[in-house]
Structures are given as C-alpha cells and as structure tokens.
Design a protein around this motif. Sequence first.
Motif, short mmCIF file in Angstrom:
data_model
loop_
_atom_site.label_atom_id
_atom_site.label_comp_id
_atom_site.label_asym_id
_atom_site.label_seq_id
_atom_site.Cartn_x
_atom_site.Cartn_y
_atom_site.Cartn_z
N ASN A 47 1.02 -1.20 0.06
CA ASN A 47 -0.09 -0.03 -0.01
C ASN A 47 0.93 1.23 -0.07
O ASN A 47 0.31 2.45 -0.52
CB ASN A 47 -1.12 -0.04 1.20
CG ASN A 47 -2.03 -1.00 1.05
OD1 ASN A 47 -2.37 -1.45 0.10
ND2 ASN A 47 -2.26 -1.50 2.21
N ASP A 48 1.85 1.02 0.47
CA ASP A 48 2.89 2.26 0.59
C ASP A 48 3.92 2.18 -0.64
O ASP A 48 5.07 2.96 -0.52
CB ASP A 48 3.71 2.19 1.83
CG ASP A 48 2.76 2.13 3.11
OD1 ASP A 48 1.75 2.96 2.94
OD2 ASP A 48 3.07 1.20 3.97
N VAL A 49 3.76 1.54 -1.65
CA VAL A 49 4.70 1.36 -2.73
C VAL A 49 5.07 2.81 -3.34
O VAL A 49 4.07 3.58 -3.23
CB VAL A 49 4.14 0.53 -3.98
CG1 VAL A 49 2.95 0.93 -4.77
CG2 VAL A 49 5.28 0.19 -5.05
N VAL A 50 6.32 2.85 -3.62
CA VAL A 50 6.79 4.29 -4.27
C VAL A 50 7.06 3.92 -5.81
O VAL A 50 7.71 3.24 -6.01
CB VAL A 50 7.81 4.89 -3.70
CG1 VAL A 50 8.14 6.24 -4.01
CG2 VAL A 50 7.62 5.00 -1.86
N VAL A 51 6.45 4.71 -6.55
CA VAL A 51 6.45 4.55 -8.14
C VAL A 51 7.33 5.79 -8.66
O VAL A 51 6.68 7.00 -8.47
CB VAL A 51 5.15 4.17 -8.47
CG1 VAL A 51 5.30 3.98 -10.39
CG2 VAL A 51 4.38 3.32 -8.18
N PHE A 52 8.34 5.58 -9.38
CA PHE A 52 8.92 6.69 -9.97
C PHE A 52 9.17 6.71 -11.38
O PHE A 52 9.13 5.59 -11.92
CB PHE A 52 10.50 6.58 -9.59
CG PHE A 52 10.91 6.63 -8.02
CD1 PHE A 52 11.13 7.88 -7.39
CD2 PHE A 52 10.70 5.52 -7.48
CE1 PHE A 52 11.24 8.04 -6.17
CE2 PHE A 52 11.11 5.48 -6.00
CZ PHE A 52 11.41 6.68 -5.33
N SER A 53 8.92 7.84 -11.98
CA SER A 53 8.83 8.09 -13.43
C SER A 53 9.60 9.54 -13.66
O SER A 53 9.12 10.43 -13.47
CB SER A 53 7.69 7.91 -14.27
OG SER A 53 7.70 8.13 -15.43
N ALA A 54 10.83 9.22 -14.31
CA ALA A 54 11.71 10.58 -14.72
C ALA A 54 11.64 11.34 -13.40
O ALA A 54 11.67 12.58 -13.69
CB ALA A 54 10.90 11.13 -15.77
N GLY A 55 12.38 10.83 -12.38
CA GLY A 55 12.17 11.76 -11.16
C GLY A 55 10.98 12.04 -10.36
O GLY A 55 11.38 12.52 -9.36
N GLN A 56 9.92 11.88 -11.05
CA GLN A 56 8.95 12.25 -10.28
C GLN A 56 8.14 10.86 -9.53
O GLN A 56 8.23 9.85 -9.92
CB GLN A 56 7.75 12.65 -11.28
CG GLN A 56 8.13 13.96 -11.89
CD GLN A 56 8.32 15.13 -11.07
OE1 GLN A 56 7.41 15.18 -10.12
NE2 GLN A 56 9.34 16.13 -11.08
N ILE A 57 7.51 11.33 -8.37
CA ILE A 57 6.80 10.09 -7.77
C ILE A 57 5.24 10.22 -8.40
O ILE A 57 4.63 11.13 -8.31
CB ILE A 57 6.75 10.33 -6.34
CG1 ILE A 57 8.11 10.15 -5.69
CG2 ILE A 57 5.88 9.14 -5.58
CD1 ILE A 57 8.33 10.37 -4.37
#
Length: 467
Positions: free
Chosen positions: A155-165
């Motif tokens: 539930n607390d997964v952190v997803v990154f794309s191009a430096g953005q969360i």
Amino acid sequence: MKKDIRKSLAIIMCICLALTGCGYRGLAHDSTFNSQFENIDGANENIYVSSAHLIFRGYDPVQQLIDFVEIGTGEIVELSYDGTTVINDRYQNPLSISQLQCGDIVNIAYSSPLSKVGAIVKDPSAFEYSDITKYSISDNGENFHIGDETFKISNDVVVFSAGQIITKDQLILHDNITIQGEGSSILSIRVDQGHGYLKLENEDALVGGWIEIGQNVISEVLNDMLFTVPEGDYTVHLTNTGIDETRTITIARNEVTTLDLGDIESQIPEKGIVSFRVIPNTSAVYVDGSYINLAHPIKLPVGTHEITASASGYPTVSEYFNVTGINQTVELDLTDGKYNTGSVLSSNTLNKNLYATVTVEAPVGAELYEDNIYKGITPASYQKTSGTHTLTLYKPGYETKSYTVVMYDDGKDQTFSFSDLIPESSLSSNSLVPSSSLSGNTLSQNSLNKEQTSTVSGNSLSGNSLN
C-alpha cells in the motif's frame, strides 16, 4: 586519545556491519570511515549514530543533498553528504553516488543533529527485478504478476518516473520497469522506459485506413485519436485506399508528438465498410434486399442504401442510410422504433440508456481517450466495455497523463475522477531528475523538489524511531 579514537572507530564499524551484514569486505573502508570523525566542542566522537531503512530518490551534486523516501509514510527526507560519505552495493563493493538509482532500497547511518549521511548501503536482503515488460496487475492493484510469479504491491509502494513520484495506476503496460522489495512485497517501482503520445493532425485522408507505429501499435485510423506509445524512435507506416506513406518520429516520455498528415491527398473512395447493430440481435436484416450476417461488416458502394429489419413480436422497420466511404455503423432498435443511421465511428454511442456507462468527471476540460480513441471533453460519459483499459487525458499546455483502469462486467455505471493536469511551465522548475541508468547512459540529477522535503531531526523521521 588514540584509545578513544580506536574505540569510536570500532563503534562506527559495528554500525556498518549492522546495516549491511557485511563481512571482511567492509574492512576495506576503514580509512574512509576514519576520516568521518568531526570535532564537536573540541572532542573527537562518532557522529553517525542513527540508522534508517529508506528508498533512494535522487541527489543534488551542487548543493550536496540527497533525497530519500521514508518507507511506510512516503515522506521525503533530505540529508547532506560529502566526499567522505561511504556508498556500497549489496555485496560491499564501493559505488559512486551517480550509480544509485531512484527506487533503490538502502540502509543508512547518519547524524541527526547535522542532517548528514555518513554511509549508504544497498539493502542485501531486498530483491530487484529489472527489464520487465510483460506483466499484469490484478485485484485493484494489489497483486503484480510476472510469468508464474506473484508479488504483493505494498500500500506504501513508491513509483518513480523521470524523477517524479507517480501513482501506481499511472503505470501503463507499455512501460519497461524495475521492481524492488522485500519478501514477496514490492516497495518501489521505477519506470526505466516510459511512454509518450502520438497525435495525428489533418488525418482525414487516412480515416478508415491503418497506422503502424513500429511493431508496437497497429490500429485503424479514426478521427481524433491519441496513441500511447513507448518512448523511442519509430517508423510510422500509413495506408489507405491509394495511400502508402511512411514517416519517422521520436516519442519522448510524457510528451505529445504531433504528426501532420495534411500533405497526403485524400482519395475519393468508391466503397465504404459498414457494420450493423440491431436490437434485438435475433432480427433478420436485409440491405438492398439481400440478407446480411450481423456478425460481420460489409463493403457497400458509396451512396444511398436501404436496410430492413424484422423480429418476432416487433414491427418491421425499413430505413435508408448513406454510405460515405469512411467506416461507419448503422444502428436500429426495434424495441422502441428508434434508429440511427449516422456515420458512427464506434458502437459506444448505441443506445446508451440500455448499457452501463463510464463517466470521467475530472479534471474538467481535458480531451479524454480510451485505448487511443477519443471519447469527448471531460466531464464525459460513454458506453462501458469490461476489461483493462488505458484512459488518457490531454490538454494543450499541460502534461498529458494516462491511467490504467479496470472496468467490470457487472452492468453498473463506473465513475472516475483524476487529479488536475500540471501546467507544462511548472514541470521544469519542480521536477526531480534522479540518478538513473537509461540505455547505458548515466543521468545526474539537476534539482530537488524542495516543496516536499522534511529534514531529519531528533533521531527520527516523521516521529518514527530509526534506531
């Protein structure tokens, strides 16, 4: 004094061992750790007495600051570093800070009073899977499947794309990703190769034809389409009656590439492809006196034609419709005598009152696309089709966003509301470009998002003990 220094050195080495489970290889950093003692009030002492288990987000080489994400809360933690900061991989091999990538799960030793990190070690107990392109997400985003393996998405997964969360529903199945976690739980997801968009302009000559974007997208061309495409360079192949053209394009992550087809001359069609939808579907249908199978579209000459439909218990209906040369759907409803013989580009507009609908309420004023097909300006409603779909929101001057959603075959209406689109002018000033490897090239971070940072103090992060 030497005895005190040796005692302090032993303490900090114990911290390193506790953080990493390291063996003899960690002893290679004795001299580096020895340089990390600072004189506070005239006394030599170990300052890196606090520890934490975090996710690396990015760094600023100019200000010598590192951003981490606290596991469990998502809080951004900012600490300083310098040339004496020890950085190791999970095998105790030394790393440079540029070799850390956002999403890496790390253990750190740090000084809370100074908000400074002394050691960073990639967690040896964490798993990491890279170059994942074939995967699926089920159970409302709770389970992640790769082949025969299933992982739980925290539930607390952190997803990154191009430096953005980003949120996990912004992952698109086109994306090439890396997952990291512990046990069977995914704690971080990094998009290594993301997606962008291709928008066609002046495409009238191609409507009813086909577009091939590399090997990734093959689709019929309809009016007002926005294609979601993996980032990269492509040859676009365009075909229609009398038309066979190629173009080269570059798709950049999260950006819209526009392909103007106004230089392609329209050919005058002789025939058009017509599909038929009739309620009830047990009706006997005739076109120009010839029986047709409702399951298959037919080609008809451009011009006016007659359709007749009859079914037991319903009045027979005969109407005329016009074939224009573009793909169209002719619709009849014997249950209430209503009919529609317009140039409908899809079945989504057929008898909306008889089908469940999808409504996207926000953000307001954006062009809405489902699986590349235009659905209207939000708020917009259209016929619901069960399955996993990509919803894309486009508005000139704003960042385009896509979401993966699941629509259930339950006969119920579904409503979605997404966050506001971000103006393009604000992206450059607030974006975080993390340390990350893409196609073999190392990308260094240029800036940190200061608005979401929180400083470590009192040996705790957001009130949670880090001992």
